[in-house]
Design an enzyme around this catalytic site. Sequence first.
Site, PDB file in Angstrom:
ATOM      1  N   GLU A 158       0.432  -1.976  -0.182  1.00  0.00           N
ATOM      2  CA  GLU A 158      -0.257  -0.158  -0.120  1.00  0.00           C
ATOM      3  C   GLU A 158       1.004   1.083   0.070  1.00  0.00           C
ATOM      4  O   GLU A 158       0.775   2.061   0.778  1.00  0.00           O
ATOM      5  CB  GLU A 158      -1.212   0.033   1.132  1.00  0.00           C
ATOM      6  CG  GLU A 158      -2.272  -1.129   0.991  1.00  0.00           C
ATOM      7  CD  GLU A 158      -3.000  -1.509   1.666  1.00  0.00           C
ATOM      8  OE1 GLU A 158      -3.413   0.079   2.852  1.00  0.00           O
ATOM      9  OE2 GLU A 158      -4.347  -1.686   1.445  1.00  0.00           O
ATOM     10  N   GLU A 168      -5.001  -8.317  -0.313  1.00  0.00           N
ATOM     11  CA  GLU A 168      -5.992  -8.569   0.916  1.00  0.00           C
ATOM     12  C   GLU A 168      -7.479  -8.309   0.093  1.00  0.00           C
ATOM     13  O   GLU A 168      -7.868  -7.067  -0.554  1.00  0.00           O
ATOM     14  CB  GLU A 168      -5.379  -6.831   1.144  1.00  0.00           C
ATOM     15  CG  GLU A 168      -4.122  -7.530   1.910  1.00  0.00           C
ATOM     16  CD  GLU A 168      -3.098  -6.016   3.007  1.00  0.00           C
ATOM     17  OE1 GLU A 168      -5.098  -5.184   3.095  1.00  0.00           O
ATOM     18  OE2 GLU A 168      -2.271  -5.787   3.050  1.00  0.00           O
TER      19      GLU A 168
HETATM   20  O1  AHR Z   1      -5.169  -6.312   7.203  1.00  0.00           O
HETATM   21  C1  AHR Z   1      -5.034  -4.538   7.599  1.00  0.00           C
HETATM   22  C2  AHR Z   1      -4.398  -4.074   6.616  1.00  0.00           C
HETATM   23  O2  AHR Z   1      -5.263  -3.268   5.855  1.00  0.00           O
HETATM   24  C3  AHR Z   1      -3.325  -4.324   6.156  1.00  0.00           C
HETATM   25  O3  AHR Z   1      -2.146  -4.069   7.014  1.00  0.00           O
HETATM   26  C4  AHR Z   1      -2.933  -3.065   5.040  1.00  0.00           C
HETATM   27  O4  AHR Z   1      -2.167  -3.426   4.304  1.00  0.00           O
HETATM   28  C5  AHR Z   1      -4.403  -2.960   4.552  1.00  0.00           C
HETATM   29  O5  AHR Z   1      -4.980  -1.658   4.862  1.00  0.00           O
END
Ligand code: AHR
Length: 518
Positions: free
Chosen positions: A196, A323
């Site tokens: 990110e 994610e």
């Molecule tokens: O999964 C929780 C968080 O969500 C992670 O650390 C991040 O990459 C995302 O914003």
Amino acid sequence: MKIFRTLLVGAALLVGTAFAADDPVKLGIDAGKAGAKIDRNLFGQFAEHLGHGIYGGIWVGADSNIPNTRGIRNDVVGALKAIKVPNIRWPGGCFADEYHWRKGIGPANQRPATLNPNWGGVIEPNTFGTHEFMDFLQQVGSEAYVSINLGSGTPAEAADWLEYMTTPLPTALAKERGANGHPEPFNVSFLGIGNEAWGCGGSMTPDTYVDHLKVFARYARNYNAAHPMKKIAVGPDGGDTGYTEAVMKAWKNKVWSWDIDGISLHSYTVVKWPPAFKATGFGEDEYATILKATLKMDELVKTHSAIMDSYDPQKKIALVVDEWGAWYAPTPGTDPGFLDQQNSQRDAVLAALNINIFARHADRVRMANIAQMVNVLQAMIFTDGPKMVLTPTYHVFRMYVPFQDATFVPVNLDAGTYKHGDIELPRLDAIAARDAAGKLWLAVTNVDPTRSASLEIDVAGTKPRRAQGETLAAPKVDSVNSFAAPSTVVPKPLTGRVAGGKVALTLAPASVSVVSIE
Ligand code: AHR
């Protein structure tokens, strides 16, 4: 007489409705046709140093009373083995861009306590580091997806970590690895180049990230020739296409000194930030709203795939959804930084719908990692001291194991509509695939929480003899498994009725079913 007539009409209406509900939905499987391989890595997991995701959830230490192997919980390893976890992404997440690997190697009593500012501002003891992660993978039978620190680390630090992990030659770093108990190089299958970077990983513009990407992708080398490694760049945040364009354009015009194999997409089912939907104690409104939100994943995948196609029509670069999952309001009474949330039958349905979307785009989406594996967000497993419980989402991953590395087979289905208030969703969702042994598998989700569905399955060109598998249904859409009642939502056997060359299946409301058809 008038009353009698009204009763008759009423009865006819009721019967009519009942027939409408029970009219079999026709589902055709084009068993002779084959699509893309459904990469087993679509069923990847994510374990971040966050809340009890690692400490307590995986790592208890060798001195713990909780049964463990070299500090790693035996019960959790056993449960994960059963879902054949193909890869685990570690150490983050946002944590990765503040992680300095050297603090997590060497004798445990000499490792420094550091901070975890992203997640609760708690102490990070660094007792679970590179060697413990690799040991965990080996116990589970999974592959490493390591995210390097691009946000606050240097290219030299990342390069050293890769040399430490992967070189077979007797360099100073390899000798240090040997002194720490692992003379042989580790296998690193996937490398995330930052996390990110548009957000917690440094708030970089797409062009700034691309500049960093070229440097880190050059120097973070895999030296273990016996085990190839794929590099995954940071990609889009949900529907924002800036990173997709910039990274793909840079890749298209790249020079010899760097390369990537994938670009990541992060998208949570959240409706609105900050996450406010409750994980339990909700009704049909919240059920339908969350599932409507989750189905946007299809649109996202199509949007980013179209951009990728314009730079990479041969689909060399994978879209890696590393994610995804539901993100709700934290469980009351827990540290909000620990992202504790319950997991209900709604999450089982949500998981199946997303996996089906990935499978339908398997030519481009070749890896995905649900967030997160243990005790965090849409988890597979909850632990509390020595106790462990498996969530409805876990059961979906277990039921879908036959789809790992199977070949996609097209399905025709008149899905119908599930309507709640203004929300309209497909009533049914299904995918089919053929496994390596030639067996045909069908996964069907009945999204409608109010009506069961009868399916009439026709497998083109064959006359099925048997259909059997499992179904996951629950008393209510917000039913959960708890430590006190761990079996409220568990799969039950499901057998199809075979007649006239067709298979009939009955699906409970809000259920996920997987059957093999022979
Ligand atoms: O999964 C929780 C968080 O969500 C992670 O650390 C991040 O990459 C995302 O914003």
